[in-house]
Design an enzyme around this catalytic site. Structure first.
Site, mmCIF file in Angstrom:
data_model
loop_
_atom_site.group_PDB
_atom_site.id
_atom_site.type_symbol
_atom_site.label_atom_id
_atom_site.label_comp_id
_atom_site.label_asym_id
_atom_site.label_seq_id
_atom_site.Cartn_x
_atom_site.Cartn_y
_atom_site.Cartn_z
ATOM 1 N N GLY A 94 12.878 16.914 -2.286
ATOM 2 C CA GLY A 94 11.938 17.120 -3.348
ATOM 3 C C GLY A 94 10.620 17.404 -3.211
ATOM 4 O O GLY A 94 10.035 17.208 -4.065
ATOM 5 N N LYS A 95 10.378 18.010 -2.097
ATOM 6 C CA LYS A 95 8.853 18.146 -1.765
ATOM 7 C C LYS A 95 8.376 19.318 -2.730
ATOM 8 O O LYS A 95 7.173 19.048 -3.216
ATOM 9 C CB LYS A 95 8.550 18.688 -0.477
ATOM 10 C CG LYS A 95 9.141 17.545 0.588
ATOM 11 C CD LYS A 95 8.751 18.052 2.166
ATOM 12 C CE LYS A 95 9.769 19.250 2.511
ATOM 13 N NZ LYS A 95 11.015 18.914 2.712
ATOM 14 N N PRO A 125 14.848 18.233 4.523
ATOM 15 C CA PRO A 125 15.227 19.296 3.687
ATOM 16 C C PRO A 125 15.761 18.649 2.664
ATOM 17 O O PRO A 125 16.631 17.703 2.522
ATOM 18 C CB PRO A 125 15.745 20.395 4.427
ATOM 19 C CG PRO A 125 15.493 20.028 5.983
ATOM 20 C CD PRO A 125 15.295 18.637 6.252
ATOM 21 N N GLU A 129 44.643 8.933 12.507
ATOM 22 C CA GLU A 129 43.810 8.379 11.261
ATOM 23 C C GLU A 129 44.205 7.094 10.813
ATOM 24 O O GLU A 129 43.072 6.215 10.541
ATOM 25 C CB GLU A 129 44.019 9.488 10.029
ATOM 26 C CG GLU A 129 43.807 10.855 10.101
ATOM 27 C CD GLU A 129 42.081 10.912 10.720
ATOM 28 O OE1 GLU A 129 41.432 10.205 10.183
ATOM 29 O OE2 GLU A 129 41.836 11.883 11.348
#
Length: 613
Positions: free
Chosen positions: A202-203, A199, A421
């Protein structure tokens, strides 16, 4: 066409005449005054009445002079003369109810039938499909949006990052522009082209670009629009769509989300083998076999789930070409960014090449959203242009989520998050070959992230070795190792890290054959992965024995334990540096690469991890 225009002109002329007549009647009705009978007698005694027309129920007459209100005529209801005289002698005001004018009578006779006719007309249009809603009896009509050649401004210049797909589609454009020249050697254009990809790649944009380049009518619809609750509706809509396209040929039919229409038949035999979707698919197959490709009719379709499509739909002669529209690489992302930044004002320090390097795995839609987010960030800080810091903030917003400044952590939680972190960051900086650390922060973001460490890849990677996967697992488990070293206990903050590290280890053992004792065998043969979905998201039957399953579990555990021990050893060696860096992070909340104390580099581990018990 000319006869239809003449009929429209005649109808307009008749409507104009009717309006003139209604206006004239209204003006006449305004000059007539309805008066009481006693007032009529008063006017009569005063000699103001010129003439009368007396009927059984009313008296109509003319004034000698118009009243101050402009009335020249009057009308009143008749009252019995003897009774009127008696009332007048007793000083009682009286009047009869004047008969309604002919205009009011006309309205009373016509208004209700007109309302009934209007309601019936609207209902008939709804039933027959003439109205905006399409109509009950028009459910078999195609809902495709038709764009004429002048309505599509998209061209291949607006599409970037998918050069191979554009090359495949250029031949279709050439055929639609000049079918005779294209077929001079006997070649025929492909009947259908299926655009396959995750998805957002750019289809749909590619399909619109083909129509814009070819300058032909473009019929756009969605696979779900063929499916209704009524049996046979989907097949009727397919027939109607192709009939419309044939009348407009040369033309392009584009069906988005083809998987909603072309799902494989018979995959749910317990429900029934011949339902409405199968009828619709059968009609589509028949239409693909039935139309002549020389007339200039091309079918384009798009899907991100090609594995669920019916094999009959994908065979040669129907969808002759399957064109992959994948996520762009770094150069492709740079081209996409160059297109989207046309609408924004860029600062001199905005480096699109650096932005493209920081966004691996982004689709065209993601990059368009990134540019928009960066422009919004620059707008919020009242900047004159969009700079590199705006793009960096937009990437953090998309990757890590929105900053939750209202989420206040207590001092102990902030300390745990800071060491967690910083453990990720220091181990990533210590191991050669890892992606460079860009930023470390303990500001909560998104739904559940209490802190984050962003690593920026230096290049697109399509293959990863065993050692690189082990390094990735080591970095993932470094936060948990830092908590264990400093506090002597573990928290729930490493849940996502554990899940990702376990997935990598299971993939190494079951999919990539990287365990020496289990051998080069793929135990995980999941074939139902949808494009754009993460691995392991779907259940698959197990095709190995219990003993093999135990050995797989032991190998996975061995890989994760080894990675955790390795991260612990690296942090133990630089424990003082970990404490200094965590204190600095607690003070500033966010550190960039230049602000993080750099640990000593370690040699890559080349020995295979031991198998667990």
């Amino acid at each position: 066409m000319e006869g239809r225009q003449n009929l429209q002109m005649l109808l307009l002329f008749m409507m104009f005449l009717a309006l003139l007549m209604m206006h004239s009647c209204w003006q006449q009705a305004r000059q007539i005054e309805a008066i009481s009978y006693s007032q009529f007698q008063s006017y009569l005694e005063q000699g103001k009445i010129d003439s009368l027309v007396i009927s059984q129920d009313y008296i109509r007459g003319m004034f000698k002079q118009a009243t101050p209100e402009g009335h020249k005529e009057f009308v009143t209801s008749r009252v019995d003369p003897a009774f009127a005289g008696e009332l007048q002698r007793r000083g009682v005001a009286f009047s009869g109810e004047p008969a309604p004018g002919w205009v009011k009578q006309l309205v009373s006779w016509i208004a209700m039938p007109l309302v009934f006719v209007l309601i019936w007309t609207l209902f008939s249009r709804w039933i027959g499909g003439g109205g905006p809603g399409g109509g009950f009896l028009a459910v078999g009509k195609s809902k495709a949006k038709v764009y004429v050649e002048t309505g599509i401004k998209t061209t291949f210049q607006d599409v970037a990052g998918v050069d191979e797909a554009k090359t495949e589609l250029i031949e279709i454009v050439r055929f639609l522009k000049n079918p005779q020249e294209f077929g001079r050697l006997g070649a025929r254009v492909p009947k259908g082209a299926l655009l396959v990809g995750p998805p957002g790649t750019g289809k749909t944009l590619l399909a619109r670009a083909v129509a814009g380049e070819a300058e032909v009518p473009f019929f756009s619809t969605n696979g779900s629009e063929f499916v209704e609750m009524f049996v046979g509706v989907g097949a009727a809509r397919v027939r109607d769509l192709f009939e419309q396209a044939r009348r407009s040929a040369p033309a392009i039919i584009f069906i988005d989300e083809l998987d909603a229409l072309g799902r494989a038949r018979g995959i749910y035999p317990q429900i029934g083998g011949h339902d409405e979707k199968e009828q619709t698919l059968n009609q589509l197959l028949a239409e693909l076999d039935g139309f002549d490709p020389t007339v200039g009719l091309v079918l384009l379709a798009a899907t991100n789930r090609p594995e669920v499509l019916d094999p009959a739909l994908l065979r040669a002669g129907r969808f002759d070409r399957q064109i992959l529209v994948d996520r762009p690489d770094k150069s492709g992302r740079l081209q996409v960014l160059a297109i989207h930044v046309r609408r924004v004002t860029l600062a001199e320090d905005a480096d699109l090449d650096q932005v493209a390097a920081m966004t691996p795995g982004f689709t065209g839609a993601d990059l368009a959203n990134l540019v928009n987010e960066a422009a919004m960030v620059a707008t919020r800080r009242n900047a004159a242009a969009v700079g590199s810091e705006d793009f960096a903030a937009a990437i953090e917003r998309m990757v890590a989520g929105l900053e939750k400044k209202s989420r206040i952590l207590n001092p102990q939680e902030r300390k745990v998050v800071a060491y967690h972190e910083m453990g990720h960051a220091l181990v990533a900086m210590a191991i050669p070959g890892c992606d460079p650390v860009q930023k470390v922060s303990i500001i909560p973001r998104g739904i559940a992230a209490l802190g984050y460490t962003i690593q920026r890849p230096t290049e697109d990677r399509f293959l990863m070795s065993r050692h690189e996967l082990e390094n990735k697992m080591t970095v993932l488990l470094a936060g948990r190792a830092a908590e264990s070293l400093i506090f002597g206990e573990l928290s729930t903050g490493a849940a996502d890290d554990l899940a990702k590290a376990t997935d990598i280890a299971r993939g190494m053992v079951m999919r990539y054959g990287m365990d020496a004792k289990l051998g080069p065998i793929a135990y995980d043969t999941e074939s139902g992965q949808f494009l754009g979905q993460q691995e392991g998201a779907f259940w698959a039957p197990r095709r190995f024995s219990e003993d093999t399953a135990r050995r797989i579990d032991c190998a996975v555990r061995g890989l994760t334990v080894t990675a955790f021990d390795r991260a612990t050893a690296i942090l133990q060696r630089d424990l003082r540096l970990l404490q200094i860096a965590a204190a600095l992070l607690l003070e500033r909340e966010t550190l960039t690469t230049a602000e993080i104390p750099r640990p000593a580099r370690v040699e890559e581990m080349v020995d295979a991890p031991e198998e667990g018990p």
